[in-house]
Design a protein around this motif. Structure first.
Motif, PDB file in Angstrom:
ATOM      1  N   ALA A  84       0.839  -1.216   0.000  1.00  0.00           N
ATOM      2  CA  ALA A  84       0.000   0.000   0.000  1.00  0.00           C
ATOM      3  C   ALA A  84       0.861   1.248   0.000  1.00  0.00           C
ATOM      4  O   ALA A  84       1.845   1.332   0.728  1.00  0.00           O
ATOM      5  CB  ALA A  84      -0.926  -0.014   1.209  1.00  0.00           C
ATOM      6  N   ILE A  85       0.475   2.215  -0.811  1.00  0.00           N
ATOM      7  CA  ILE A  85       1.095   3.536  -0.819  1.00  0.00           C
ATOM      8  C   ILE A  85       0.084   4.452  -0.138  1.00  0.00           C
ATOM      9  O   ILE A  85      -1.077   4.519  -0.561  1.00  0.00           O
ATOM     10  CB  ILE A  85       1.371   4.037  -2.249  1.00  0.00           C
ATOM     11  N   VAL A  86       0.522   5.154   0.913  1.00  0.00           N
ATOM     12  CA  VAL A  86      -0.416   5.945   1.706  1.00  0.00           C
ATOM     13  C   VAL A  86      -0.021   7.430   1.703  1.00  0.00           C
ATOM     14  O   VAL A  86       1.128   7.776   1.476  1.00  0.00           O
ATOM     15  CB  VAL A  86      -0.496   5.439   3.163  1.00  0.00           C
ATOM     16  N   ARG A  87      -1.036   8.271   1.953  1.00  0.00           N
ATOM     17  CA  ARG A  87      -0.864   9.726   2.055  1.00  0.00           C
ATOM     18  C   ARG A  87      -1.537  10.177   3.360  1.00  0.00           C
ATOM     19  O   ARG A  87      -2.611   9.690   3.704  1.00  0.00           O
ATOM     20  CB  ARG A  87      -1.531  10.386   0.859  1.00  0.00           C
ATOM     21  N   GLU A  88      -0.891  11.106   4.052  1.00  0.00           N
ATOM     22  CA  GLU A  88      -1.454  11.608   5.284  1.00  0.00           C
ATOM     23  C   GLU A  88      -2.689  12.449   4.956  1.00  0.00           C
ATOM     24  O   GLU A  88      -2.692  13.208   3.995  1.00  0.00           O
ATOM     25  CB  GLU A  88      -0.434  12.452   6.028  1.00  0.00           C
TER      26      GLU A  88
END
Length: 157
Positions: free
Chosen positions: A150-154
């Motif tokens: 998974a690539i996540v963003r705040e």
């Protein structure tokens, strides 16, 4: 001249035996170094016979070395030593996370840029978008999946 030819042939045989033995015996490269020394001594003897014989031997060795190296690398995995050192099969696949793009969660560890994220009741390893450092305990959103990671963003809630 006959003793030089005898020693030349003996050194070439010694070099070949040492290089082949390096494939089967765990010597830490000592047999290969010994083979290289024997091969160098054989080239020196070729120069003692005649300058053109020495140049021809040098060129032949330089041209044949990559092919010998390639042959050794193809043969080595089939040797007993190579079979013990090279992993050929795996125990199974790693479990894939069942996290969907758009899911939200919370970082469990600081993401530098990798860390652990909890999405719902699933704990996964994730990457932050563009390597951004995200402190632990922040809300994140899964923006994409790359090779099951998974690539996540705040996000601000």
């Amino acid at each position: 001249m006959a003793p030089i030819v005898f020693w030349l042939i003996a050194l070439l045989i010694i070099a070949a035996v040492m290089f082949v033995a390096e494939l089967f015996v765990p010597s830490g490269g000592l047999l290969a170094i010994g083979g290289a020394i024997a091969l160098t001594a054989a080239v020196v003897l070729c120069f003692m016979i005649d300058r053109w014989v020495g140049i021809g031997a040098t060129v032949a060795i330089l041209l044949l070395t990559p092919f010998a190296w390639m042959g050794a690398m193809n043969l080595w995995p089939k040797t007993p030593m190579g079979k013990r050192m090279i992993l050929t099969e795996t125990a199974g696949e790693l479990p894939r996370s069942h996290v969907l793009v758009g899911s939200t969660g919370r970082t469990l560890t600081e993401m530098r840029p990798m860390g652990e994220v909890e999405v719902g009741d699933v704990r996964i390893e994730a990457h932050s978008e563009m390597g951004v450092i995200i402190p632990a305990g922040r809300s994140v959103k899964v923006i994409s999946l790359a090779d099951g990671v998974a690539i996540v963003r705040e996000i601000n809630i």
